[in-house]
Design an enzyme around this catalytic site. Sequence first.
Site, PDB file in Angstrom:
ATOM      1  N   THR A 218       1.715  -1.702   7.218  1.00 60.39           N
ATOM      2  CA  THR A 218       1.059  -2.267   6.041  1.00 60.39           C
ATOM      3  C   THR A 218       1.608  -3.670   5.816  1.00 60.39           C
ATOM      4  OG1 THR A 218       2.788  -1.410   4.627  1.00 60.39           O
ATOM      5  CG2 THR A 218       0.843  -0.033   4.908  1.00 60.39           C
TER       6      THR A 218
ATOM      7  N   GLU B 140      -4.041   2.078   5.433  1.00 61.28           N
ATOM      8  CA  GLU B 140      -3.859   3.527   5.304  1.00 61.28           C
ATOM      9  C   GLU B 140      -5.147   4.310   5.505  1.00 61.28           C
ATOM     10  OE1 GLU B 140      -2.465   1.249   3.414  1.00 61.28           O
ATOM     11  OE2 GLU B 140      -0.515   1.869   2.621  1.00 61.28           O
TER      12      GLU B 140
ATOM     13  N   LYS C 108      -2.083  -7.280 -18.305  1.00 63.23           N
ATOM     14  CA  LYS C 108      -2.087  -6.437 -19.505  1.00 63.23           C
ATOM     15  C   LYS C 108      -1.902  -7.298 -20.733  1.00 63.23           C
ATOM     16  CE  LYS C 108      -0.991  -1.719 -18.568  1.00 63.23           C
ATOM     17  NZ  LYS C 108       0.029  -0.711 -18.488  1.00 63.23           N
TER      18      LYS C 108
HETATM   19  P1  AMP Z   1      -4.566  -3.985   3.902  1.00 64.04           P
HETATM   20  O1  AMP Z   1      -3.951  -2.666   4.060  1.00 64.04           O
HETATM   21  O2  AMP Z   1      -3.659  -5.107   4.238  1.00 64.04           O
HETATM   22  O3  AMP Z   1      -5.867  -4.080   4.588  1.00 64.04           O
HETATM   23  O4  AMP Z   1      -4.846  -4.170   2.337  1.00 64.04           O
HETATM   24  C1  AMP Z   1      -5.606  -3.239   1.617  1.00 64.04           C
HETATM   25  C2  AMP Z   1      -5.874  -3.758   0.244  1.00 64.04           C
HETATM   26  O5  AMP Z   1      -6.722  -4.916   0.310  1.00 64.04           O
HETATM   27  C3  AMP Z   1      -6.645  -2.804  -0.625  1.00 64.04           C
HETATM   28  O6  AMP Z   1      -5.830  -1.819  -1.202  1.00 64.04           O
HETATM   29  C4  AMP Z   1      -7.257  -3.747  -1.651  1.00 64.04           C
HETATM   30  O7  AMP Z   1      -6.331  -4.081  -2.659  1.00 64.04           O
HETATM   31  C5  AMP Z   1      -7.542  -4.975  -0.840  1.00 64.04           C
HETATM   32  N1  AMP Z   1      -8.958  -4.989  -0.440  1.00 64.04           N
HETATM   33  C6  AMP Z   1      -9.492  -4.624   0.727  1.00 64.04           C
HETATM   34  N2  AMP Z   1     -10.821  -4.824   0.726  1.00 64.04           N
HETATM   35  C7  AMP Z   1     -11.142  -5.318  -0.489  1.00 64.04           C
HETATM   36  C8  AMP Z   1     -12.357  -5.717  -1.118  1.00 64.04           C
HETATM   37  N3  AMP Z   1     -13.537  -5.697  -0.495  1.00 64.04           N
HETATM   38  N4  AMP Z   1     -12.279  -6.151  -2.397  1.00 64.04           N
HETATM   39  C9  AMP Z   1     -11.110  -6.208  -3.053  1.00 64.04           C
HETATM   40  N5  AMP Z   1      -9.932  -5.855  -2.506  1.00 64.04           N
HETATM   41  C10 AMP Z   1      -9.942  -5.413  -1.237  1.00 64.04           C
END
Ligand code: AMP
Length: 576
Positions: free
Chosen positions: A217, A362, A473
């Site tokens: 991650t 994940e 918040k």
């Molecule tokens: P990663 O594991 O690095 O791909 O990050 C995942 C995170 O990216 C998710 O939990 C979201 O917070 C963010 N994310 C992924 N796709 C989107 C989307 N289309 N819009 C907003 N946030 C996104």
Amino acid sequence: MKWQIPVAECQALALPFENNRGTTPSRRDKPMNGQMMQQPLLISSLLRHAERHHGEQQVVSRRVEGDIHRYSYRDLAARARRLAKALAALGVGQGARVGTIAWNGYRHLELYYAVSGSGAVLHTLNPRLHADQLVWIADHAEDQVLCFDKGFLPLVEAVASRLASVRHFVLMTDREHMPAQTAIPKLLCYEDLIDGQDDRFEWPEFDENQASSLCYTSGTTGHPKGVLYSHRSTVLHSYASALPDALKLSARDTILPVVPMFHVNAWGLPYSACMVGAKLVFPGPGLDGTSLYELFEAEGVTLSAGVPTVWQGLLAHVQSQELRFSTMNRTIIGGSACPPAMMETFEDRYGVQVIHAWGMTELSPVGTVCTLKGEQLAWPKSRRRAIQAKQGRSVFGIDMKIVDEQGEALPWDGQSAGELLVRGPWVVERYLKGEKSPLVMHGGQGWFPTGDVATIDAQGFMNITDRSKDVIKSGGEWIGSIDLENIAMAHPAVAMAACIAARHPRWDERPLLVVTRKPGAQLGRDELLAFYEGKIAKWWTPDDVVFVDAIPLGATGKVLKNQLREQFQDQLVGRA
Ligand code: AMP
């Protein structure tokens, strides 16, 4: 009189007593297994299928060496078999981790199939991480082999002596491009490894639950966590993501994944493209607007995929040169929220449909995709656009729900916002070497807490309002930063916007907007704040705007909000 089995016997036979009333089941009734073949879902089967049914289909790569390389799925399969033999000769056994530091290209694709197909685990490392973090990750994963592109030679030379588990370093190039001298002892040449083997090799069969690949991650706090995918999860994810209401992949597509193969397996496209027999085009290190556009046009790309920040560069190039896309008809945008203004530009000016998708490392990564339902197609454009800005509906296989701070399920009314929980066969259950499963129990089932805050409407469209750690918040009420950013991004003078929580003496936190202007554009604080009028509740309007030269981006092209918070969190202190 109707005959009934007594309750105790029903329990012994695992029969529901209620269903027994008034019916006459036989005492011999018991569950039956289906009589279909038990064929494990293996990644090698994707390649075998591509070779047999789409053998002539092309894989085109802009090479690190600078030229264009072109071959077929048949060639890919043969070279992957030779590579699998070469890896076995190096002592890479079942479950061994093989690391890669490489751009999107055919050699990386060969590693995808050769490593996983032979039962080892492909571990894609993100070269944009800090060297110390790379060392930590490779060490944690216990990578035995590290394969890397020529451009990363200095990086690997700098860390090689610290990579304790790595026994072999492989430079992904040919003999001609090997360095005359290097600090890496016994550096192997990728093409030599392939040349040293023939392609007489049968992919082994094993349990579909065996690990296939590993991604860490991009965690901004603490150490990154390893997500270990299985063959089964990867193949199921490929099926689901190729569906018409998801990415709609087919043998008629030419797919150019801009999303790197080190970012959640390029969103699964290297697998799903083989599954459907699509042409693949890899951009190598050339991710600037000019290089990408050139490839789109030269290779007849129909579908691309990447994070919003990549498309900014591409759109800027296309707009400034007054170009058109002659073949591209859709692009997948995810990884962070796609600003509606970007969607409008793609669709209205260039006729390219934006497929907004949400996912996570994940989740392999695809969770939801925003494709409209039939009746929505007839809606007026503004109403359709409001839906398309959402992250979309869950693809079959992913269950989702939203819960409040007490863990109570919230209604799907498009208004109630809570933490998004998901479950499904390609969702992580535990992290590599993680002592504790991250899952939370809800309604008797384990759910993965995504850390995203979302609403879900009555039609099942999910809308991310924030990361839970980025939520603002204000006086106890939540303000979603994504909405505020999307509005700013719609202003013609804004290049990029990020909204963060700044400390406030009265309201605890208030929104602060950090903005970069487009080159040459004039824009002041008051003009930008006036742009919010009528678009959101007045109290959501940011309290202030900070103009900066650049907004910091992380290794996968996402805004580093924790860095911005550190820098600007005291901006509003002292204001009543
Ligand atoms: P990663 O594991 O690095 O791909 O990050 C995942 C995170 O990216 C998710 O939990 C979201 O917070 C963010 N994310 C992924 N796709 C989107 C989307 N289309 N819009 C907003 N946030 C996104």
